[in-house]
Design a protein around this motif. Structure first.
Motif, PDB file in Angstrom:
ATOM      1  N   UNK A 125      14.934   1.038   5.738  1.00 55.03           N
ATOM      2  CA  UNK A 125      15.162  -0.397   5.927  1.00 55.03           C
ATOM      3  C   UNK A 125      14.644  -1.194   4.733  1.00 55.03           C
ATOM      4  N   UNK A 126      15.368  -2.255   4.359  1.00 56.83           N
ATOM      5  CA  UNK A 126      14.869  -3.124   3.283  1.00 56.83           C
ATOM      6  C   UNK A 126      13.517  -3.720   3.692  1.00 56.83           C
ATOM      7  N   UNK A 127      12.638  -3.822   2.753  1.00 55.76           N
ATOM      8  CA  UNK A 127      11.326  -4.413   3.023  1.00 55.76           C
ATOM      9  C   UNK A 127      10.259  -3.421   3.436  1.00 55.76           C
ATOM     10  N   UNK A 128      10.634  -2.163   3.660  1.00 60.93           N
ATOM     11  CA  UNK A 128       9.610  -1.165   3.983  1.00 60.93           C
ATOM     12  C   UNK A 128       8.784  -0.888   2.735  1.00 60.93           C
ATOM     13  N   UNK A 129       7.523  -0.572   2.941  1.00 58.90           N
ATOM     14  CA  UNK A 129       6.685  -0.176   1.810  1.00 58.90           C
ATOM     15  C   UNK A 129       5.882   1.058   2.201  1.00 58.90           C
ATOM     16  N   UNK A 130       5.226   1.645   1.221  1.00 57.42           N
ATOM     17  CA  UNK A 130       4.517   2.895   1.467  1.00 57.42           C
ATOM     18  C   UNK A 130       3.398   2.715   2.485  1.00 57.42           C
ATOM     19  N   UNK A 131       2.740   1.575   2.486  1.00 53.04           N
ATOM     20  CA  UNK A 131       1.647   1.344   3.429  1.00 53.04           C
ATOM     21  C   UNK A 131       2.151   1.382   4.878  1.00 53.04           C
ATOM     22  N   UNK A 132       3.311   0.808   5.143  1.00 56.50           N
ATOM     23  CA  UNK A 132       3.888   0.826   6.489  1.00 56.50           C
ATOM     24  C   UNK A 132       4.234   2.256   6.904  1.00 56.50           C
ATOM     25  N   UNK A 133       4.769   3.023   5.973  1.00 54.86           N
ATOM     26  CA  UNK A 133       5.122   4.416   6.225  1.00 54.86           C
ATOM     27  C   UNK A 133       3.858   5.218   6.528  1.00 54.86           C
ATOM     28  N   UNK A 134       2.813   4.996   5.746  1.00 55.82           N
ATOM     29  CA  UNK A 134       1.547   5.700   5.972  1.00 55.82           C
ATOM     30  C   UNK A 134       0.958   5.352   7.330  1.00 55.82           C
ATOM     31  N   UNK A 135       1.070   4.087   7.733  1.00 59.16           N
ATOM     32  CA  UNK A 135       0.561   3.665   9.046  1.00 59.16           C
ATOM     33  C   UNK A 135       1.273   4.418  10.163  1.00 59.16           C
ATOM     34  N   UNK A 136       2.595   4.557  10.057  1.00 59.60           N
ATOM     35  CA  UNK A 136       3.348   5.324  11.058  1.00 59.60           C
ATOM     36  C   UNK A 136       2.831   6.753  11.131  1.00 59.60           C
ATOM     37  N   UNK A 137       2.671   7.393   9.980  1.00 60.10           N
ATOM     38  CA  UNK A 137       2.232   8.791   9.968  1.00 60.10           C
ATOM     39  C   UNK A 137       0.829   8.953  10.542  1.00 60.10           C
ATOM     40  N   UNK A 138      -0.072   8.034  10.216  1.00 61.08           N
ATOM     41  CA  UNK A 138      -1.444   8.112  10.733  1.00 61.08           C
ATOM     42  C   UNK A 138      -1.464   7.920  12.245  1.00 61.08           C
ATOM     43  N   UNK A 139      -0.727   6.927  12.748  1.00 66.44           N
ATOM     44  CA  UNK A 139      -0.696   6.697  14.197  1.00 66.44           C
ATOM     45  C   UNK A 139      -0.075   7.882  14.933  1.00 66.44           C
ATOM     46  N   UNK A 140       0.991   8.448  14.379  1.00 64.60           N
ATOM     47  CA  UNK A 140       1.625   9.613  15.001  1.00 64.60           C
ATOM     48  C   UNK A 140       0.678  10.817  14.956  1.00 64.60           C
ATOM     49  N   UNK A 141      -0.058  10.959  13.867  1.00 71.01           N
ATOM     50  CA  UNK A 141      -1.010  12.061  13.747  1.00 71.01           C
ATOM     51  C   UNK A 141      -2.111  11.935  14.813  1.00 71.01           C
ATOM     52  N   UNK A 142      -2.644  10.739  14.995  1.00 75.63           N
ATOM     53  CA  UNK A 142      -3.675  10.536  16.025  1.00 75.63           C
ATOM     54  C   UNK A 142      -3.119  10.797  17.418  1.00 75.63           C
ATOM     55  N   UNK A 143      -1.869  10.399  17.658  1.00 73.40           N
ATOM     56  CA  UNK A 143      -1.233  10.649  18.948  1.00 73.40           C
ATOM     57  C   UNK A 143      -1.109  12.153  19.186  1.00 73.40           C
ATOM     58  N   UNK A 144      -0.700  12.889  18.164  1.00 71.27           N
ATOM     59  CA  UNK A 144      -0.559  14.342  18.290  1.00 71.27           C
ATOM     60  C   UNK A 144      -1.914  14.994  18.554  1.00 71.27           C
ATOM     61  N   UNK A 145      -2.930  14.557  17.846  1.00 69.69           N
ATOM     62  CA  UNK A 145      -4.269  15.128  18.060  1.00 69.69           C
ATOM     63  C   UNK A 145      -4.787  14.824  19.458  1.00 69.69           C
ATOM     64  N   UNK A 146      -4.507  13.617  19.936  1.00 69.34           N
ATOM     65  CA  UNK A 146      -4.949  13.260  21.286  1.00 69.34           C
ATOM     66  C   UNK A 146      -4.289  14.138  22.340  1.00 69.34           C
ATOM     67  N   UNK A 147      -3.086  14.642  22.042  1.00 69.63           N
ATOM     68  CA  UNK A 147      -2.383  15.520  22.959  1.00 69.63           C
ATOM     69  C   UNK A 147      -2.653  17.004  22.702  1.00 69.63           C
ATOM     70  N   UNK A 148      -3.569  17.280  21.806  1.00 69.55           N
ATOM     71  CA  UNK A 148      -3.919  18.677  21.534  1.00 69.55           C
ATOM     72  C   UNK A 148      -2.996  19.375  20.559  1.00 69.55           C
ATOM     73  N   UNK A 149      -2.115  18.624  19.965  1.00 73.50           N
ATOM     74  CA  UNK A 149      -1.206  19.193  18.955  1.00 73.50           C
ATOM     75  C   UNK A 149      -1.798  18.962  17.597  1.00 73.50           C
TER      76      UNK A 149
END
Length: 151
Positions: free
Chosen positions: A127-151
């Motif tokens: 999407x126009x307007x995306x930046x690396x910081x927004x992408x990193x935030x998605x990955x970090x939040x998804x990573x924490x979600x996976x860890x919370x579920x034992x993955x």
């Protein structure tokens, strides 16, 4: 004032998290995955250890930080990658299994859905307007979600 008491039990070392891999060697790039697996079965090749989804998301983040992030292409002519391009690199080099990658993608999709975004992560990446910081935030939040579920 008294100093705080030191813990008396054994000290646990911090876990070593996987980092972004080096660029694959020429032999790794030229040999098909099926041949590498056969050679590994004979003890002639050392494949990387596939990671669980949370570690795969961390490696994806580290890969984007190391090689750079881009939009619209999995890999740009200068070597930058989008999320999917980084995941492709990690899967092709044996750092993640297709099943663990699918689970990692599911965590990213859940994180986007929580924010009210219903499109696929790779469409969202472009999407126009995306930046690396927004992408990193998605990955970090998804990573924490996976860890919370034992993955």
């Amino acid at each position: 004032m008294a100093a705080p008491a030191r813990p008396t039990g054994p000290v646990r070392p911090l876990p070593v998290l996987p980092t972004a891999p080096e660029a694959p060697s020429w032999t790794h790039r030229l040999l098909p995955a099926t041949l590498r697996r056969a050679m590994a079965g004979l003890g002639w090749w050392q494949n990387p250890v596939p990671q669980k989804p949370s570690d795969h998301l961390k490696q994806t983040l580290d890969t984007l930080r190391r090689y750079g992030w881009c939009q619209s292409l999995d890999v740009s002519p200068t070597g930058r990658m989008c999320i999917r391009g980084a995941q492709n690199l990690l899967e092709k080099t044996g750092h993640v299994t297709p099943h663990a990658r699918q689970r990692a993608v599911a965590y990213m999709q859940q994180t986007l859905a929580e924010a009210g975004i219903t499109m696929s992560f790779f469409t969202w990446n472009d999407l126009p307007g995306q930046d690396q910081q927004t992408i990193e935030t998605l990955l970090v939040k998804a990573m924490y979600r996976a860890r919370a579920n034992g993955d």
